[in-house]
Write a protein that holds these residues in place. Structure first.
Motif, short mmCIF file in Angstrom:
data_model
loop_
_atom_site.label_atom_id
_atom_site.label_comp_id
_atom_site.label_asym_id
_atom_site.label_seq_id
_atom_site.Cartn_x
_atom_site.Cartn_y
_atom_site.Cartn_z
N GLY A 225 -2.07 1.16 10.44
CA GLY A 225 -3.06 0.70 9.48
C GLY A 225 -3.89 1.85 8.94
O GLY A 225 -3.88 2.94 9.48
N VAL A 226 -4.61 1.57 7.90
CA VAL A 226 -5.39 2.59 7.22
C VAL A 226 -6.82 2.10 7.07
O VAL A 226 -7.05 0.95 6.70
CB VAL A 226 -4.78 2.90 5.83
CG1 VAL A 226 -5.58 3.94 5.10
CG2 VAL A 226 -3.33 3.33 5.97
N ILE B 28 -8.59 4.40 2.11
CA ILE B 28 -8.10 3.77 0.88
C ILE B 28 -9.00 4.13 -0.28
O ILE B 28 -8.53 4.48 -1.37
CB ILE B 28 -8.00 2.24 1.05
CG1 ILE B 28 -6.92 1.90 2.08
CG2 ILE B 28 -7.70 1.56 -0.28
CD1 ILE B 28 -6.88 0.44 2.49
N GLU B 29 -10.30 4.09 -0.07
CA GLU B 29 -11.26 4.43 -1.13
C GLU B 29 -11.10 5.88 -1.58
O GLU B 29 -11.10 6.17 -2.77
CB GLU B 29 -12.69 4.18 -0.65
CG GLU B 29 -13.01 2.71 -0.47
CD GLU B 29 -14.32 2.46 0.25
OE1 GLU B 29 -14.86 3.39 0.91
OE2 GLU B 29 -14.82 1.32 0.16
N ARG B 30 -10.95 6.80 -0.62
CA ARG B 30 -10.78 8.22 -0.98
C ARG B 30 -9.48 8.46 -1.73
O ARG B 30 -9.45 9.21 -2.71
CB ARG B 30 -10.83 9.08 0.29
CG ARG B 30 -12.20 9.19 0.90
CD ARG B 30 -12.34 10.23 1.99
NE ARG B 30 -11.14 10.71 2.61
CZ ARG B 30 -10.87 10.64 3.91
NH1 ARG B 30 -11.72 10.08 4.74
NH2 ARG B 30 -9.75 11.13 4.41
N LEU B 31 -8.41 7.81 -1.29
CA LEU B 31 -7.12 7.95 -1.97
C LEU B 31 -7.20 7.38 -3.39
O LEU B 31 -6.71 7.99 -4.34
CB LEU B 31 -6.01 7.27 -1.18
CG LEU B 31 -5.60 7.98 0.11
CD1 LEU B 31 -4.78 7.05 1.00
CD2 LEU B 31 -4.83 9.25 -0.19
N ARG C 137 3.03 10.02 7.12
CA ARG C 137 3.21 8.83 7.97
C ARG C 137 2.83 7.56 7.22
O ARG C 137 3.49 6.55 7.35
CB ARG C 137 2.36 8.95 9.24
CG ARG C 137 2.94 9.84 10.27
CD ARG C 137 2.16 9.72 11.57
NE ARG C 137 2.38 10.89 12.37
CZ ARG C 137 1.44 11.76 12.72
NH1 ARG C 137 0.18 11.58 12.36
NH2 ARG C 137 1.74 12.79 13.44
N ILE C 138 1.74 7.61 6.45
CA ILE C 138 1.30 6.44 5.70
C ILE C 138 2.38 6.03 4.70
O ILE C 138 2.69 4.85 4.57
CB ILE C 138 -0.03 6.72 4.96
CG1 ILE C 138 -1.18 6.88 5.96
CG2 ILE C 138 -0.34 5.60 3.98
CD1 ILE C 138 -2.48 7.37 5.33
N GLU C 139 2.95 6.99 4.00
CA GLU C 139 3.95 6.69 2.97
C GLU C 139 5.33 6.37 3.55
O GLU C 139 6.17 5.82 2.86
CB GLU C 139 4.09 7.87 2.00
CG GLU C 139 3.00 7.96 0.99
CD GLU C 139 3.32 8.98 -0.10
OE1 GLU C 139 4.46 9.47 -0.18
OE2 GLU C 139 2.41 9.28 -0.88
N PHE D 79 0.83 -1.20 0.00
CA PHE D 79 0.00 0.00 0.00
C PHE D 79 0.86 1.25 0.00
O PHE D 79 0.67 2.15 -0.80
CB PHE D 79 -0.94 -0.02 1.21
CG PHE D 79 -1.76 1.23 1.34
CD1 PHE D 79 -2.76 1.52 0.42
CD2 PHE D 79 -1.52 2.13 2.36
CE1 PHE D 79 -3.50 2.68 0.52
CE2 PHE D 79 -2.26 3.29 2.48
CZ PHE D 79 -3.26 3.56 1.56
N ARG D 80 1.83 1.28 0.90
CA ARG D 80 2.71 2.45 1.02
C ARG D 80 3.45 2.72 -0.29
O ARG D 80 3.47 3.84 -0.80
CB ARG D 80 3.70 2.20 2.17
CG ARG D 80 4.72 3.28 2.34
CD ARG D 80 5.78 2.89 3.36
NE ARG D 80 6.53 1.75 2.89
CZ ARG D 80 6.82 0.69 3.63
NH1 ARG D 80 6.43 0.59 4.87
NH2 ARG D 80 7.52 -0.29 3.12
#
Length: 93
Positions: A50-51, A56-59, A36-38, A5-6
């Motif tokens: 976690g996300v 995830i849908e918005r990204l 932070r996510i990346e 994901f990252r």
């Protein structure tokens, strides 16, 4: 999965020529949270923990990709291998 994901998020964001700040604004998220996510930094990743699916849908929507393009491996061999493993795993009922 978080590493996929990252890495996918960063790759797809850069392909759209978006900064972290621009993408964060598009999805109504703080730039620090997206950073932070990346991040490959373990401390930042632990803070993220976690996300959520809605994130995830918005990204994915902002990047104009399918949700799965963010979470599955980008390498076709690894992607197909994971899908096969998931299909062969018995489901809880």
């Amino acid at each position: 999965m978080m590493a996929n994901f990252r890495d996918n998020l960063r790759r797809l964001r850069l392909a759209k020529d978006l900064s972290q700040k621009q993408l964060a604004e598009n999805v109504h998220m703080s730039p620090k949270h997206l950073q932070r996510i990346e991040s490959k930094n373990n401390n930042a990743a632990k803070q993220c923990k976690g996300v959520q699916l809605k994130t995830i849908e918005r990204l994915a929507r902002a990047l104009e990709v399918d949700d799965l393009d963010l979470v599955l491996p980008s390498d076709p061999y690894e992607r197909n291998k994971l899908i096969a493993e998931l299909k062969s795993t018995p489901r809880a009922r």
